[in-house]
Scaffold this motif. Structure first.
Motif, PDB file in Angstrom:
ATOM      1  N   LYS A 158       0.854  -1.184   0.000  1.00 38.78           N
ATOM      2  CA  LYS A 158       0.000   0.000   0.000  1.00 38.78           C
ATOM      3  C   LYS A 158       0.891   1.234   0.000  1.00 38.78           C
ATOM      4  O   LYS A 158       1.883   1.292   0.725  1.00 38.78           O
ATOM      5  N   ILE A 159       0.503   2.189  -0.829  1.00 39.79           N
ATOM      6  CA  ILE A 159       1.359   3.371  -1.002  1.00 39.79           C
ATOM      7  C   ILE A 159       0.599   4.618  -0.593  1.00 39.79           C
ATOM      8  O   ILE A 159      -0.557   4.797  -0.961  1.00 39.79           O
ATOM      9  N   ALA A 160       1.226   5.496   0.187  1.00 41.01           N
ATOM     10  CA  ALA A 160       0.640   6.810   0.479  1.00 41.01           C
ATOM     11  C   ALA A 160       1.657   7.881   0.120  1.00 41.01           C
ATOM     12  O   ALA A 160       2.817   7.810   0.530  1.00 41.01           O
ATOM     13  N   ASP A 216       1.879  11.106   9.510  1.00 38.38           N
ATOM     14  CA  ASP A 216       0.450  10.824   9.305  1.00 38.38           C
ATOM     15  C   ASP A 216       0.255   9.782   8.205  1.00 38.38           C
ATOM     16  O   ASP A 216      -0.628   8.927   8.294  1.00 38.38           O
ATOM     17  N   ALA A 217       1.078   9.876   7.165  1.00 37.33           N
ATOM     18  CA  ALA A 217       0.978   8.905   6.071  1.00 37.33           C
ATOM     19  C   ALA A 217       1.289   7.508   6.600  1.00 37.33           C
ATOM     20  O   ALA A 217       0.594   6.540   6.271  1.00 37.33           O
ATOM     21  N   LYS A 227       0.926   6.471   9.650  1.00 37.01           N
ATOM     22  CA  LYS A 227      -0.183   6.052  10.510  1.00 37.01           C
ATOM     23  C   LYS A 227      -1.345   5.549   9.655  1.00 37.01           C
ATOM     24  O   LYS A 227      -1.975   4.541   9.980  1.00 37.01           O
ATOM     25  N   ALA A 228      -1.635   6.249   8.559  1.00 28.75           N
ATOM     26  CA  ALA A 228      -2.730   5.826   7.681  1.00 28.75           C
ATOM     27  C   ALA A 228      -2.458   4.427   7.151  1.00 28.75           C
ATOM     28  O   ALA A 228      -3.350   3.575   7.113  1.00 28.75           O
ATOM     29  N   LEU A 229      -1.208   4.173   6.752  1.00 33.22           N
ATOM     30  CA  LEU A 229      -0.858   2.850   6.223  1.00 33.22           C
ATOM     31  C   LEU A 229      -0.997   1.776   7.291  1.00 33.22           C
ATOM     32  O   LEU A 229      -1.490   0.683   7.026  1.00 33.22           O
ATOM     33  N   ASP A 233      -2.963   1.928   9.865  1.00 39.84           N
ATOM     34  CA  ASP A 233      -4.402   1.754  10.093  1.00 39.84           C
ATOM     35  C   ASP A 233      -5.022   0.845   9.044  1.00 39.84           C
ATOM     36  O   ASP A 233      -6.007   0.169   9.293  1.00 39.84           O
ATOM     37  N   GLN A 234      -4.458   0.863   7.856  1.00 42.12           N
ATOM     38  CA  GLN A 234      -5.015   0.050   6.771  1.00 42.12           C
ATOM     39  C   GLN A 234      -4.425  -1.345   6.744  1.00 42.12           C
ATOM     40  O   GLN A 234      -4.545  -2.057   5.755  1.00 42.12           O
ATOM     41  N   GLU A 288      -0.789  -2.232  -6.564  1.00 38.85           N
ATOM     42  CA  GLU A 288      -2.118  -1.684  -6.820  1.00 38.85           C
ATOM     43  C   GLU A 288      -2.080  -0.161  -6.890  1.00 38.85           C
ATOM     44  O   GLU A 288      -1.152   0.459  -6.402  1.00 38.85           O
TER      45      GLU A 288
END
Lengths: 305, 355
Positions: B182-184, B197-198, B200-202, B204-205, B350
């Motif tokens: 997964k890439i942010a 934050d990026a 953390k988002a990853l 979380d996912q 993806e």
């Protein structure tokens, strides 16, 4: 759904520094003073807070030291605009530039030193509410402090005599002066309060949000705080909404990317700013100009003798 | 030093020219995209600058300007050229066009642009095969993940970063066919808050291992705060998460900078393009820690294989995301040229590359 508490917690940490700095600037602007030095005070707060935390080995002490450093810098601003009646815009910009340099100097010996996290605080009972309880009622103490500050500022400005005087001075310093109000003293308090909160927001950045010091780490958040104050148009509730909206979109866009939603990431990154512009346009078009900035905002006050 | 840098940046941003001091010393200038205190990318370039001063005592003088935004870098570059710098290193991809533009105006000044692909008579380019390091950490991540989901914090969608993502994924997939990435995108090289934050988002996912192609230790630190494993970027970031870092990809520019400065001093400087990695020591790996012995051995073997040239991150066939096989121009692997201009995700990654 199980992700939601985590996401909310991220939103709160992203929004808290913006909210704190914006609350301070809100008070300053209500008193009719435009201080564009938020970014500078913030970064000095970040550097000083981190340095103090390392030297005393107490991050909590660092937080308060950072706040005081922001206030000290705002005192310089107060001296310039209140005593010497300098142009507020130019002085504020100078404060930002000076702050960025000063912060580099203060933080010089502390670059690249990591610090442990401040243990989170949980509010008993409330934090046990399923799903959202943990996200909202468990956090760092500054987050809770920011909630208290929201109430304090709203109540202070609207429900106290001092708040009334402060707003009167901001609306028309000439009239306030004619009525015998101590215009400069009230503005001094407002400026120092703004500096205190900007410094606190900065210390939050270097001690809680990301726990290390690096020059330039505020990355424009002081300017976002200024934009939020404009967005708020004089209402604390709108300021709070704006800060969480901004934090929310920032975090949501990162999630959208990680979830491989097919939107260009540059657009998503710009989205929070676009929302701010849209809100400004909306406020302007809806024509509620009276609810905007204080009447004597940005004008130097030179009493006639 | 950062004091001088900041002051210089302000002097320049205000358009104040530093007084030109007449002297024989060779003046070497550097433009950094972040602060030298980022403890990552710009920090490593500054280590290279210091190495020049050490190598030629009394013969060179170095200057740097930090925090130069890519979109507004032309005047900073020109300022260095105008103030008598004869060799200027511009150390971010986005400085490519501004560097070329300034170089046209100052034909007697030598320019060195990092990670770019356009050259001129007085503009050389240099880069490092960071993707070799990413191939190694990909293998480590593929072995170590429990959720089979890896998180990648990207800065800007440029070929260097895309190639890094692909190399990382190919490495991971070679040891774990079920792995997902997964890439942010932070859309910034340096913004610790947003990088964190990026990450953390990853997390979380569902990602349980974080790697980053941004400049600050924030993603590593956030992973560590959640008890998850991660990697260091550009410099050895062990101190930021000693219990959760597995290794760092370290850039070492010093030998190259010293060599190029010597070339100017001896009048032998020529425009060129240099692209090397583990073999020449421009890319180094930090210590392999916080992993079991067999994973460590795998990492060391991969590193040795890349060093000797026996293996490569992009061995043919390389298949793109939409199923096309990439033309194999380098025999059994892609050529350097294909790597530095990479603009596709490999099969299995993806999402789409932001345009």
């Amino acid at each position: 759904m199980e992700m939601l508490p985590f996401i909310l917690a991220t939103v709160f940490t992203a929004a808290t520094p913006l909210l704190i700095a914006a609350l301070g600037e809100h008070v300053t602007e209500r008193a009719g003073v435009l201080n564009l030095g938020v970014e500078g005070m913030m970064i000095v707060g970040a550097a000083t807070g981190f340095a103090a935390a390392v030297l005393t080995d107490s991050s909590v002490f660092g937080i308060f030291a950072g706040a005081l450093a922001g206030m000290a810098l705002s005192a310089v601003f107060a001296l310039m605009v209140l005593v010497f009646a300098t142009n507020q815009v130019a002085t504020g910009l100078a404060l930002t530039i000076m702050g960025l340099g000063l912060a580099g100097l203060i933080g010089q010996g502390f670059v690249g030193q990591p610090r442990a996290a401040i243990p989170p605080v949980s509010i008993p009972l409330l934090s046990e509410i399923p799903v959202l309880g943990k996200a909202i009622f468990t956090g760092d103490f500054v987050f809770f402090l920011s909630l208290v500050l929201i109430g304090f500022v709203a109540w202070g400005l609207n429900r106290t005599r001092f708040g009334l005087l402060l707003r009167a001075v901001g609306e028309s310093h000439g009239s306030a002066h004619a009525l015998g109000l101590p215009v400069k003293r009230i503005r001094l308090v407002a400026i120092l309060f703004g500096g205190l909160l900007a410094g606190l927001a900065g210390a939050y950045l270097s001690l809680i949000y990301t726990r290390f010091w690096s020059p330039g780490m505020s990355a424009g958040r002081g300017w976002i705080a200024l934009a939020l104050v404009v967005f708020a148009g004089g209402h604390v509730w709108r300021l709070v909404l704006g800060a969480y909206l901004f934090g929310g979109i920032t975090v949501a866009q990162l999630h959208a990317q990680a979830g491989a939603i097919g939107l260009p990431s540059q657009f998503l990154s710009a989205l929070p700013y676009l929302m701010t512009i849209a809100a400004l346009l909306f406020l302007s078009i809806s024509g509620r100009k009276g609810a905007g900035a204080a009447g004597s905002l940005g004008q130097p006050f030179v009493p006639e003798r | 030093m950062s004091r001088t840098g900041i002051l210089a940046a302000f002097a320049l941003s205000l358009g104040v020219a530093a007084p030109a001091i007449a002297q024989e010393k060779l003046k070497v200038g550097f433009i950094y995209v972040g602060p030298v205190g980022d403890f990552g990318w710009s920090y490593q370039h500054d280590e290279g600058r210091k190495a020049i001063e050490k190598a030629f005592p009394g013969r060179v003088e170095t200057t740097f300007i930090e925090n130069v935004p890519e979109a507004d870098s032309e005047r900073s570059i020109e300022q260095l050229a105008r103030t008598g710098h004869k060799l200027i290193f511009t150390t971010s991809f986005g400085y490519m066009e501004p560097t070329l533009k300034v170089a046209k105006k100052y034909p007697n000044v030598m320019f060195e642009h990092a990670t770019g692909f356009k050259r001129d008579k007085n503009v050389a380019t240099y880069s490092a095969k960071f993707h070799e390091g990413r191939f190694i950490i990909g293998k480590i991540a593929g072995k170590m993940t429990k959720t089979n989901t890896l998180g990648y914090v990207g800065a800007m969608p440029i070929p260097e970063v895309i190639a890094g993502i692909n190399a990382f994924y190919l490495g991971a997939k070679s040891v774990n066919p079920n792995v997902k990435i997964k890439i942010a995108w932070a859309n910034a090289w340096f913004d610790p808050g947003k990088e964190g934050d990026a990450a953390k988002a990853l997390l979380d996912q569902g990602a349980d291992i974080i790697t980053q192609h941004t400049d600050s230790p924030a993603p590593l630190q956030q992973a560590s705060a959640r008890g998850k494993l991660a990697f260091g970027q550009a410099s050895d970031m062990t101190r930021f998460a000693p219990n959760h870092i597995m290794t760092s990809i370290i850039d070492d520019w010093a030998p190259y900078y010293v060599e190029r400065t010597r070339a100017v001093l001896e009048g032998k400087w020529q425009s060129q393009d240099v692209f090397d990695g583990l073999a020449k020591g421009k890319v180094k790996m930090g210590p392999y820690v916080n992993m079991p012995e067999d994973v460590k051995t795998l990492a060391e073997e991969t590193e040795a294989g890349l060093k000797s040239g026996k293996i490569d991150a992009f061995m043919c066939p390389v298949v793109t995301q939409d199923g096309k096989t990439v033309e194999c121009k380098g025999g059994d692997r892609l050529t350097d040229e294909q790597v530095v201009s990479m603009n596709f995700y490999v099969q299995g990654v993806e999402g789409t590359i932001p345009k």
